[in-house]
Write a protein that holds these residues in place. Structure first.
Motif, PDB file in Angstrom:
ATOM      1  N   ALA A   2    -135.927  10.149 -12.654  1.00  0.00           N
ATOM      2  CA  ALA A   2    -134.883   9.885 -12.678  1.00  0.00           C
ATOM      3  C   ALA A   2    -134.854   9.890 -11.023  1.00  0.00           C
ATOM      4  CB  ALA A   2    -133.831  11.373 -12.107  1.00  0.00           C
ATOM      5  N   ASN A   3    -134.076   9.314 -10.623  1.00  0.00           N
ATOM      6  CA  ASN A   3    -133.580   8.810  -8.575  1.00  0.00           C
ATOM      7  C   ASN A   3    -133.191  10.022  -8.025  1.00  0.00           C
ATOM      8  OD1 ASN A   3    -131.402   7.721  -8.371  1.00  0.00           O
ATOM      9  ND2 ASN A   3    -132.244   5.829  -8.902  1.00  0.00           N
ATOM     10  N   GLN A   6    -129.503   9.500  -9.721  1.00  0.00           N
ATOM     11  CA  GLN A   6    -128.606   9.947 -10.868  1.00  0.00           C
ATOM     12  C   GLN A   6    -128.215  11.192 -10.931  1.00  0.00           C
ATOM     13  OE1 GLN A   6    -132.137   8.219 -12.269  1.00  0.00           O
ATOM     14  NE2 GLN A   6    -130.768   7.053 -14.359  1.00  0.00           N
ATOM     15  N   GLN A  10    -125.313  13.004 -11.937  1.00  0.00           N
ATOM     16  CA  GLN A  10    -124.657  14.477 -13.050  1.00  0.00           C
ATOM     17  C   GLN A  10    -124.263  15.386 -12.178  1.00  0.00           C
ATOM     18  OE1 GLN A  10    -124.932  14.301 -15.801  1.00  0.00           O
ATOM     19  NE2 GLN A  10    -125.467  12.192 -15.373  1.00  0.00           N
ATOM     20  N   LYS A  36    -136.995   8.465  -5.918  1.00  0.00           N
ATOM     21  CA  LYS A  36    -137.434   9.162  -6.762  1.00  0.00           C
ATOM     22  C   LYS A  36    -136.996  10.918  -6.687  1.00  0.00           C
ATOM     23  CE  LYS A  36    -138.384   5.664  -9.379  1.00  0.00           C
ATOM     24  NZ  LYS A  36    -137.468   4.835 -10.283  1.00  0.00           N
ATOM     25  N   PHE A 348    -128.389  16.425 -17.924  1.00  0.00           N
ATOM     26  CA  PHE A 348    -130.070  16.478 -18.380  1.00  0.00           C
ATOM     27  C   PHE A 348    -130.403  16.401 -19.401  1.00  0.00           C
ATOM     28  CE2 PHE A 348    -131.636  17.900 -13.644  1.00  0.00           C
ATOM     29  CZ  PHE A 348    -130.751  16.834 -12.949  1.00  0.00           C
ATOM     30  N   ILE A 353    -132.382  12.701 -18.970  1.00  0.00           N
ATOM     31  CA  ILE A 353    -132.666  12.657 -18.112  1.00  0.00           C
ATOM     32  C   ILE A 353    -134.487  13.391 -17.919  1.00  0.00           C
ATOM     33  CG2 ILE A 353    -132.768  13.581 -15.429  1.00  0.00           C
ATOM     34  CD1 ILE A 353    -130.054  12.040 -15.970  1.00  0.00           C
TER      35      ILE A 353
END
Length: 371
Positions: A2-3, A6, A10, A36, A348, A353
């Motif tokens: 994930a970056n 993201q 969430q 990242k 996640f 994720i």
């Protein structure tokens, strides 16, 4: 992998910035989210010792409750603690994101976590500050994709009504459309009028989760152009705000309750105001500094208020109002560390994720010691 965007996306579906009080310096405070992220550290405070912990654990992103930069910094040098924090974070490419009053206000946030730790039931908001509007989402789905879209809606949080989840209503009908020459239709051919068996799915979303639900629905839907409606409802979801008020299973003497508070939050010592033998059952809790809300708790019918940083004269005011107060300190808001890790772990998993490790900060940021 994930970056940073993201990860925070969430988090903000849970505690959006709109819930924060005006002027509260929340959000990204140091670094960038355009990278990242493999390791996230959740902390109450961002002290230099916490940054050192983050460096040791090779953390990419710190999520904190208390903003490390609460007012403008005139300069950033190694001559101040704030300057060293900023310099270390930038040098080691550690982003810092703060969620303060929005994390206090949101459902499942700091105040709910504290109420849960104390075993309170039938909790409601003590100081309402945000009305969570309800919307009806209606989407038309071909019969072959109903199960996939329906599950996506539920996973994204649609259909929560009281103690029930995944609430939807399905009706079957016939959809009509004609694709243009530029289209790539899921059903039929361009230029031809098509009639397709479709299912109308109706469900409820809130202002809080509306965007994420629509995004999840579109991702699961097979059509290029999804037909859907969002209709504001007259009803509203339970209001959000600071503090919670609820009840213990049974009334206990104030001193016994104070001991329960000490145990629940793992504090060495605490202060309390009131007759230690008085029975208490209706409990208000407000994380952080709750001095402004002593009268609010009293007028709400609380027997006792659990909050931090109690002032001497406010303690006198509480006594005059007949309200007991238990002060375990400001630092008990640290219950948010494990709470946020648990929340993000769940989100996640639902959003698939992977490869993001979440850590609860082990650094004790409580400045007080006791003799």
């Amino acid at each position: 992998m994930a970056n940073g965007q993201q990860v925070i996306e969430q988090f903000e579906t849970f505690a959006p910035k709109k819930f924060a009080f005006e002027g509260d310096p929340i959000g990204l405070q140091i670094g960038t989210l355009n990278k990242k992220v493999k390791r996230v550290l959740v902390t109450l405070d961002v002290l230099e010792s916490v940054v050192d912990e983050a460096i040791e654990k090779q953390i990419d992103l710190i999520i904190a409750h208390h903003p490390p930069i609460f007012s403008k910094l005139p300069k950033v040098t190694d001559q101040s603690a704030a300057g060293r924090i900023v310099m270390k974070c930038i040098k080691h490419d550690i982003a810092v994101y703060a969620a303060h009053t929005n994390l206090d206000v949101t459902q499942g946030g700091v105040n709910d976590l504290m109420a849960t730790a104390l075993g309170l039931t039938d909790t409601t908001v003590l100081v309402p500050s945000f009305e969570n509007t309800l919307y009806k989402l209606v989407v038309f789905v071909p019969e072959s994709a109903v199960e996939e879209v329906s599950k996506a809606l539920g996973r994204a949080g649609a259909g929560h009504i009281g103690a029930y989840s995944d609430c939807q209503f399905h009706t079957t009908g016939t959809g009509q459309f004609k694709a243009t020459a530029e289209a790539n239709p899921y059903v039929g051919q361009p230029g031809q009028l098509e009639h397709v068996k479709e299912v109308r799915i109706e469900t409820i979303v809130t202002e809080l989760n509306q965007k994420q639900v629509i995004r999840a629905m579109k991702q699961a839907h097979p059509y290029e152009e999804v037909a859907y409606d969002v209709i504001r409802q007259e009803l509203t979801a339970p209001s959000l705000g600071l503090g919670r008020i609820g009840r213990l299973e049974e009334a206990v003497p104030l001193k016994t309750f104070a001991e329960q508070v000490r145990s629940a939050f793992g504090v060495e010592n605490l202060r309390f105001v009131g007759d230690e033998n008085r029975l208490v059952q209706k409990v208000a809790v407000l994380g952080g500094d709750g001095n402004k809300y002593v009268s609010t708790a009293a007028f709400a019918g609380a027997d006792v208020l659990v909050t931090g940083d109690l002032y001497f004269h406010v303690a006198h005011d509480a006594m005059a109002l007949g309200l007991a107060v238990v002060d375990p300190g400001h630092h008990v808001e640290s219950v948010m560390k494990q709470g946020v890790v648990d929340l993000l772990t769940e989100r996640f998993e639902k959003q698939n994720i992977k490869d993001v490790e979440l850590f609860v900060s082990e650094t004790n940021t409580n400045p007080f010691q006791f003799l």
